[in-house]
Write a protein that holds these residues in place. Structure first.
Motif, PDB file in Angstrom:
ATOM      1  N   MET A  97      29.218  47.249  39.863  1.00 60.01           N
ATOM      2  CA  MET A  97      29.523  46.025  40.603  1.00 60.01           C
ATOM      3  C   MET A  97      29.533  46.284  42.109  1.00 60.01           C
ATOM      4  SD  MET A  97      29.813  43.488  38.550  1.00 60.01           S
ATOM      5  CE  MET A  97      30.662  42.295  39.556  1.00 60.01           C
ATOM      6  N   GLU A  98      30.103  47.414  42.504  1.00 54.04           N
ATOM      7  CA  GLU A  98      30.139  47.748  43.923  1.00 54.04           C
ATOM      8  C   GLU A  98      28.727  47.980  44.463  1.00 54.04           C
ATOM      9  OE1 GLU A  98      31.519  48.459  47.715  1.00 54.04           O
ATOM     10  OE2 GLU A  98      32.506  47.549  45.969  1.00 54.04           O
ATOM     11  N   LYS A  99      27.878  48.594  43.665  1.00 55.64           N
ATOM     12  CA  LYS A  99      26.492  48.818  44.068  1.00 55.64           C
ATOM     13  C   LYS A  99      25.773  47.492  44.288  1.00 55.64           C
ATOM     14  CE  LYS A  99      22.272  51.188  42.595  1.00 55.64           C
ATOM     15  NZ  LYS A  99      21.640  52.030  41.526  1.00 55.64           N
ATOM     16  N   ASP A 100      26.001  46.536  43.405  1.00 57.51           N
ATOM     17  CA  ASP A 100      25.364  45.219  43.550  1.00 57.51           C
ATOM     18  C   ASP A 100      25.925  44.449  44.735  1.00 57.51           C
ATOM     19  OD1 ASP A 100      23.686  45.625  41.467  1.00 57.51           O
ATOM     20  OD2 ASP A 100      24.303  43.895  40.289  1.00 57.51           O
ATOM     21  N   ARG A 101      27.226  44.617  45.003  1.00 56.29           N
ATOM     22  CA  ARG A 101      27.810  43.954  46.172  1.00 56.29           C
ATOM     23  C   ARG A 101      27.184  44.460  47.458  1.00 56.29           C
ATOM     24  NH1 ARG A 101      32.727  43.573  42.934  1.00 56.29           N
ATOM     25  NH2 ARG A 101      33.321  45.725  43.421  1.00 56.29           N
ATOM     26  N   LEU A 106      26.732  39.923  48.244  1.00 59.87           N
ATOM     27  CA  LEU A 106      27.519  38.928  47.511  1.00 59.87           C
ATOM     28  C   LEU A 106      28.663  39.614  46.772  1.00 59.87           C
ATOM     29  CD1 LEU A 106      24.596  36.925  45.824  1.00 59.87           C
ATOM     30  CD2 LEU A 106      25.776  36.349  47.955  1.00 59.87           C
ATOM     31  N   ASN A 107      29.735  38.865  46.535  1.00 56.94           N
ATOM     32  CA  ASN A 107      30.831  39.384  45.730  1.00 56.94           C
ATOM     33  C   ASN A 107      30.627  39.108  44.251  1.00 56.94           C
ATOM     34  OD1 ASN A 107      32.378  40.571  47.760  1.00 56.94           O
ATOM     35  ND2 ASN A 107      33.418  38.647  48.252  1.00 56.94           N
ATOM     36  N   GLU A 108      29.761  38.149  43.931  1.00 57.93           N
ATOM     37  CA  GLU A 108      29.478  37.765  42.547  1.00 57.93           C
ATOM     38  C   GLU A 108      28.095  37.126  42.515  1.00 57.93           C
ATOM     39  OE1 GLU A 108      29.133  37.797  39.188  1.00 57.93           O
ATOM     40  OE2 GLU A 108      31.244  38.342  39.326  1.00 57.93           O
ATOM     41  N   GLY A 109      27.558  36.959  41.315  1.00 60.60           N
ATOM     42  CA  GLY A 109      26.184  36.478  41.174  1.00 60.60           C
ATOM     43  C   GLY A 109      26.002  34.991  41.303  1.00 60.60           C
ATOM     44  N   VAL A 126      24.629  28.076  43.219  1.00 59.84           N
ATOM     45  CA  VAL A 126      23.317  28.723  43.166  1.00 59.84           C
ATOM     46  C   VAL A 126      23.491  30.135  42.626  1.00 59.84           C
ATOM     47  CG1 VAL A 126      21.252  29.405  44.435  1.00 59.84           C
ATOM     48  CG2 VAL A 126      22.521  27.368  45.146  1.00 59.84           C
ATOM     49  N   MET A 127      22.907  30.407  41.475  1.00 61.15           N
ATOM     50  CA  MET A 127      23.002  31.730  40.868  1.00 61.15           C
ATOM     51  C   MET A 127      21.938  32.652  41.447  1.00 61.15           C
ATOM     52  SD  MET A 127      23.734  30.505  36.931  1.00 61.15           S
ATOM     53  CE  MET A 127      24.127  32.145  36.327  1.00 61.15           C
ATOM     54  N   ASP A 128      22.256  33.937  41.482  1.00 60.72           N
ATOM     55  CA  ASP A 128      21.379  34.927  42.096  1.00 60.72           C
ATOM     56  C   ASP A 128      21.053  36.015  41.078  1.00 60.72           C
ATOM     57  OD1 ASP A 128      20.227  37.003  43.678  1.00 60.72           O
ATOM     58  OD2 ASP A 128      21.230  36.199  45.449  1.00 60.72           O
ATOM     59  N   MET A 133      21.580  40.736  37.299  1.00 57.22           N
ATOM     60  CA  MET A 133      20.638  39.854  36.619  1.00 57.22           C
ATOM     61  C   MET A 133      21.231  38.464  36.401  1.00 57.22           C
ATOM     62  SD  MET A 133      17.588  39.754  35.828  1.00 57.22           S
ATOM     63  CE  MET A 133      16.971  38.137  35.482  1.00 57.22           C
ATOM     64  N   GLY A 134      22.120  38.048  37.320  1.00 62.57           N
ATOM     65  CA  GLY A 134      22.733  36.730  37.206  1.00 62.57           C
ATOM     66  C   GLY A 134      23.614  36.588  35.974  1.00 62.57           C
ATOM     67  N   SER A 135      24.037  37.704  35.404  1.00 59.97           N
ATOM     68  CA  SER A 135      24.836  37.646  34.173  1.00 59.97           C
ATOM     69  C   SER A 135      26.167  36.950  34.427  1.00 59.97           C
ATOM     70  CB  SER A 135      25.065  39.052  33.615  1.00 59.97           C
ATOM     71  OG  SER A 135      25.656  39.888  34.584  1.00 59.97           O
ATOM     72  N   MET A 136      26.637  36.248  33.406  1.00 55.35           N
ATOM     73  CA  MET A 136      27.843  35.434  33.522  1.00 55.35           C
ATOM     74  C   MET A 136      29.087  36.216  33.103  1.00 55.35           C
ATOM     75  SD  MET A 136      28.727  31.813  31.628  1.00 55.35           S
ATOM     76  CE  MET A 136      28.394  32.520  30.013  1.00 55.35           C
ATOM     77  N   GLY A 137      29.950  36.463  34.071  1.00 56.88           N
ATOM     78  CA  GLY A 137      31.237  37.073  33.802  1.00 56.88           C
ATOM     79  C   GLY A 137      32.350  36.074  34.075  1.00 56.88           C
ATOM     80  N   SER A 138      33.595  36.541  34.014  1.00 56.83           N
ATOM     81  CA  SER A 138      34.734  35.646  34.164  1.00 56.83           C
ATOM     82  C   SER A 138      34.819  35.034  35.557  1.00 56.83           C
ATOM     83  CB  SER A 138      36.039  36.382  33.823  1.00 56.83           C
ATOM     84  OG  SER A 138      36.147  37.581  34.567  1.00 56.83           O
ATOM     85  N   VAL A 139      34.472  35.801  36.592  1.00 55.82           N
ATOM     86  CA  VAL A 139      34.538  35.267  37.954  1.00 55.82           C
ATOM     87  C   VAL A 139      33.425  34.256  38.195  1.00 55.82           C
ATOM     88  CG1 VAL A 139      34.271  35.852  40.393  1.00 55.82           C
ATOM     89  CG2 VAL A 139      35.795  37.192  38.953  1.00 55.82           C
ATOM     90  N   MET A 140      32.231  34.517  37.671  1.00 56.18           N
ATOM     91  CA  MET A 140      31.161  33.531  37.815  1.00 56.18           C
ATOM     92  C   MET A 140      31.565  32.210  37.165  1.00 56.18           C
ATOM     93  SD  MET A 140      27.186  33.538  36.532  1.00 56.18           S
ATOM     94  CE  MET A 140      26.590  34.547  37.886  1.00 56.18           C
TER      95      MET A 140
END
Length: 286
Positions: A97-101, A106-109, A126-128, A133-140
């Motif tokens: 997650m830190e690598k993607d940030r 972004l903090n989330e997708g 707007v999803m990214d 890969m725009g995966s849906m987690g609890s924060v999204m």
């Protein structure tokens, strides 16, 4: 002069490939996934990442999408500070997650907020696909649900651009719960008379396609977008039949009544303006 010109080309061609590659600044060029032609990235950006040759729609980041749709200076972001934790202590999840940030900024997708589109103030998400890969987690799911609630409270229409590989496995059932959370938020929004426009981009799959992505008053998609729940191979192995070549494309979904329209990216802003005007101005689409 022609002799000199071709002589220079021949001389350049004799340079070792590694050295020749080093002469081209990194990130200057972009190859089209659809036809393999190579373009300057600046040229592709002017075309909104649509190939001038084969019309392939390359992905846009969340901010690229926002910039091409909303009036400059009108954007107000919501819940930017929300960051995913690791509730199941999944190995290496925090590091990924830190690598993607760092990679995306972004903090989330998903980016949520409100802005002005051709004179119409609207809420949006707007999803990214470049973030997990725009995966849906609890924060999204939480950000999207909050954006829908804000749209209801402020009596704004809501537009969502989806791009996702599905639910995020590192969060297990917590990610699947977001399907229900977002769907309930949309039901409340709809009961209050809200307008929701869902725009599915490549790819929109899994739990995202089976929940909020398909619940718009208008469900539209970009050309060639992959839209579906399970993958082609899984379905073929289950039903023991060969599926059509265009299966799960936006065009296939439109043909079978799952979409209202397939819209070219260059025409998207115009269509959204028309829909917003139609609902906010008593049917006046001018």
């Amino acid at each position: 002069m022609l002799k000199d010109l071709f002589g220079k080309r021949k001389k350049y061609a004799s340079i070792p490939s590694d050295q020749a590659k080093s002469d081209v600044p990194e990130g200057l060029m972009q190859k089209c996934i659809g036809c393999n032609k190579i373009y300057y990235r600046k040229e592709m950006k002017k075309k909104l990442n649509v190939c001038p040759n084969c019309d392939y729609h390359h992905p846009l980041t969340a901010w690229e999408r926002i910039e091409c749709l909303f009036e400059e200076g009108s954007f107000q972001e919501w819940d930017e500070q929300l960051i995913t934790s690791n509730p199941l202590n999944f190995p290496d999840y925090d590091e990924k997650m830190e690598k993607d940030r760092l990679k995306t900024g972004l903090n989330e997708g998903v980016v949520t907020g409100k802005g002005t589109l051709e004179g119409n103030v609207t809420a949006f998400a707007v999803m990214d696909s470049t973030f997990r890969m725009g995966s849906m987690g609890s924060v999204m799911g939480e950000k999207i649900a909050r954006a829908i609630e804000n749209a209801k409270n402020e009596s704004l229409p809501f537009i969502i651009f989806t791009a996702s590989g599905g639910a995020r496995m590192q969060e297990g059932v917590l990610s699947l719960m977001q399907m229900t959370k977002t769907s309930v938020a949309i039901k409340r929004f709809s009961d209050a008379g809200g307008l929701m426009i869902s725009v599915m981009t490549h790819p929109t799959t899994g739990g995202v396609s089976a929940s909020f992505a398909s619940l718009g008053d208008y469900n539209i998609a970009e050309p060639g977008a992959l839209i579906g729940f399970a993958g082609r191979r899984i379905i073929e192995q289950t039903i023991r039949e060969k599926l059509p070549e265009d299966f799960q494309t936006a065009e296939f979904q439109l043909k079978h009544g799952q979409l209202d329209k397939v819209v070219h990216r260059h025409e998207m802003k115009k269509l959204l303006k028309t829909l917003l005007n139609m609902h906010q101005n008593g049917g006046d689409v001018s």
